[in-house]
Design a protein around this motif. Structure first.
Motif, mmCIF file in Angstrom:
data_model
loop_
_atom_site.group_PDB
_atom_site.id
_atom_site.type_symbol
_atom_site.label_atom_id
_atom_site.label_comp_id
_atom_site.label_asym_id
_atom_site.label_seq_id
_atom_site.Cartn_x
_atom_site.Cartn_y
_atom_site.Cartn_z
ATOM 1 N N ASP A 125 0.828 -1.205 0.000
ATOM 2 C CA ASP A 125 0.000 0.000 0.000
ATOM 3 C C ASP A 125 0.868 1.263 0.000
ATOM 4 O OD1 ASP A 125 -2.295 -1.536 0.026
ATOM 5 O OD2 ASP A 125 -2.689 -1.228 2.172
ATOM 6 N N ALA A 126 1.921 1.242 0.803
ATOM 7 C CA ALA A 126 2.820 2.398 0.879
ATOM 8 C C ALA A 126 3.499 2.628 -0.470
ATOM 9 C CB ALA A 126 3.864 2.188 1.974
ATOM 10 N N GLN A 127 3.951 1.565 -1.098
ATOM 11 C CA GLN A 127 4.609 1.701 -2.397
ATOM 12 C C GLN A 127 3.641 2.233 -3.452
ATOM 13 O OE1 GLN A 127 6.522 -2.000 -3.374
ATOM 14 N NE2 GLN A 127 7.916 -1.875 -1.639
ATOM 15 N N GLU A 128 2.403 1.773 -3.416
ATOM 16 C CA GLU A 128 1.401 2.271 -4.365
ATOM 17 C C GLU A 128 1.121 3.756 -4.137
ATOM 18 O OE1 GLU A 128 -2.034 -0.287 -4.176
ATOM 19 O OE2 GLU A 128 -0.901 -2.008 -4.919
ATOM 20 N N ALA A 129 1.050 4.162 -2.882
ATOM 21 C CA ALA A 129 0.828 5.577 -2.570
ATOM 22 C C ALA A 129 2.014 6.415 -3.048
ATOM 23 C CB ALA A 129 0.610 5.761 -1.068
ATOM 24 N N LEU A 130 3.223 5.908 -2.874
ATOM 25 C CA LEU A 130 4.409 6.636 -3.337
ATOM 26 C C LEU A 130 4.416 6.740 -4.857
ATOM 27 C CD1 LEU A 130 7.024 5.111 -0.880
ATOM 28 C CD2 LEU A 130 6.145 7.471 -0.878
ATOM 29 N N ARG A 131 4.057 5.672 -5.531
ATOM 30 C CA ARG A 131 3.974 5.714 -7.004
ATOM 31 C C ARG A 131 2.937 6.750 -7.458
ATOM 32 N NH1 ARG A 131 5.061 -0.026 -6.448
ATOM 33 N NH2 ARG A 131 6.925 -0.539 -7.652
ATOM 34 N N ALA A 132 1.827 6.815 -6.742
ATOM 35 C CA ALA A 132 0.786 7.798 -7.081
ATOM 36 C C ALA A 132 1.302 9.222 -6.878
ATOM 37 C CB ALA A 132 -0.468 7.553 -6.241
ATOM 38 N N LEU A 133 2.052 9.451 -5.816
ATOM 39 C CA LEU A 133 2.637 10.768 -5.583
ATOM 40 C C LEU A 133 3.599 11.138 -6.699
ATOM 41 C CD1 LEU A 133 3.627 11.070 -1.801
ATOM 42 C CD2 LEU A 133 2.148 12.592 -3.096
ATOM 43 N N ILE A 134 4.439 10.194 -7.086
ATOM 44 C CA ILE A 134 5.401 10.438 -8.158
ATOM 45 C C ILE A 134 4.667 10.771 -9.451
ATOM 46 C CG2 ILE A 134 7.200 9.364 -9.598
ATOM 47 C CD1 ILE A 134 7.852 7.645 -7.004
ATOM 48 N N SER A 135 3.632 10.029 -9.747
ATOM 49 C CA SER A 135 2.835 10.262 -10.944
ATOM 50 C C SER A 135 2.189 11.638 -10.902
ATOM 51 C CB SER A 135 1.774 9.166 -11.072
ATOM 52 O OG SER A 135 0.985 9.373 -12.199
ATOM 53 N N TRP A 136 1.677 12.023 -9.744
ATOM 54 C CA TRP A 136 1.073 13.352 -9.612
ATOM 55 C C TRP A 136 2.118 14.428 -9.891
ATOM 56 C CZ3 TRP A 136 2.198 17.568 -6.644
ATOM 57 C CH2 TRP A 136 1.273 18.619 -6.725
ATOM 58 N N CYS A 137 3.320 14.254 -9.361
ATOM 59 C CA CYS A 137 4.391 15.243 -9.581
ATOM 60 C C CYS A 137 4.706 15.374 -11.069
ATOM 61 C CB CYS A 137 5.647 14.847 -8.817
ATOM 62 S SG CYS A 137 5.510 14.989 -7.024
ATOM 63 N N GLU A 138 4.712 14.268 -11.770
ATOM 64 C CA GLU A 138 4.996 14.289 -13.208
ATOM 65 C C GLU A 138 3.918 15.035 -13.977
ATOM 66 O OE1 GLU A 138 7.324 10.057 -13.769
ATOM 67 O OE2 GLU A 138 5.144 10.060 -13.801
ATOM 68 N N GLN A 139 2.688 14.937 -13.527
ATOM 69 C CA GLN A 139 1.558 15.511 -14.253
ATOM 70 C C GLN A 139 1.219 16.938 -13.833
ATOM 71 O OE1 GLN A 139 -1.592 12.644 -13.835
ATOM 72 N NE2 GLN A 139 -0.284 10.998 -14.543
ATOM 73 N N ASP A 140 1.722 17.366 -12.705
ATOM 74 C CA ASP A 140 1.396 18.697 -12.186
ATOM 75 C C ASP A 140 2.005 19.775 -13.090
ATOM 76 O OD1 ASP A 140 0.382 20.614 -10.240
ATOM 77 O OD2 ASP A 140 2.484 20.919 -9.727
#
Length: 140
Positions: A125-140
């Motif tokens: 779950d933690a790794q998935e949340a971190l991946r989501a954060l990284i993805s958000w940073c890329e798209q922001d």
């Protein structure tokens, strides 16, 4: 001493760390969620700091307060409600069943760095949340 790094360097490092995490994760012979988690944690930290530098118009990371607190960085960025809620659900991770206790999200990098075993489901779950954060940073 606080290292001063520009936004482009942080962006590059975010991508390198994420790529390394994916390479380690794809290698079936190397089953170490801690290494993947650590790489993702620091990739997310680089991504969040890069976004703060850009949004706040700073030259480099020297303008930011030194922290590994992803929640704090995310709060400063005013993440979208869905992303913030995902982080809120991940308050802490349970330790592996052979040990007791929990690890707060802000301390996960230490647990992974020092080899503490995290409950496999919570680690995922933690790794998935971190991946989501990284993805958000890329798209922001």
């Amino acid at each position: 001493m606080v290292l001063q790094v520009g936004a482009k360097a942080l962006q590059r490092r975010r991508d390198q760390l994420r790529g390394s995490a994916e390479s380690v994760d794809a290698n079936d012979a190397f089953e170490d969620g801690g290494t993947v988690g650590l790489l993702l944690f620091y990739a997310a930290e680089c991504g969040l700091k890069e976004r703060l530098i850009v949004r706040q118009g700073h030259r480099d990371s020297g303008a930011l307060e030194p922290t590994h607190d992803l929640r704090r960085l995310a709060k400063e960025l005013r993440l979208p409600r869905a992303m913030a809620a995902r982080l809120d659900r991940l308050q802490s991770c349970r330790m592996h069943p052979s040990t007791r206790g929990t690890v707060a999200l802000g301390d996960l990098h230490q647990a992974w760095r020092y080899g503490a075993k995290i409950d496999p489901a919570d680690e995922k779950d933690a790794q998935e949340a971190l991946r989501a954060l990284i993805s958000w940073c890329e798209q922001d």
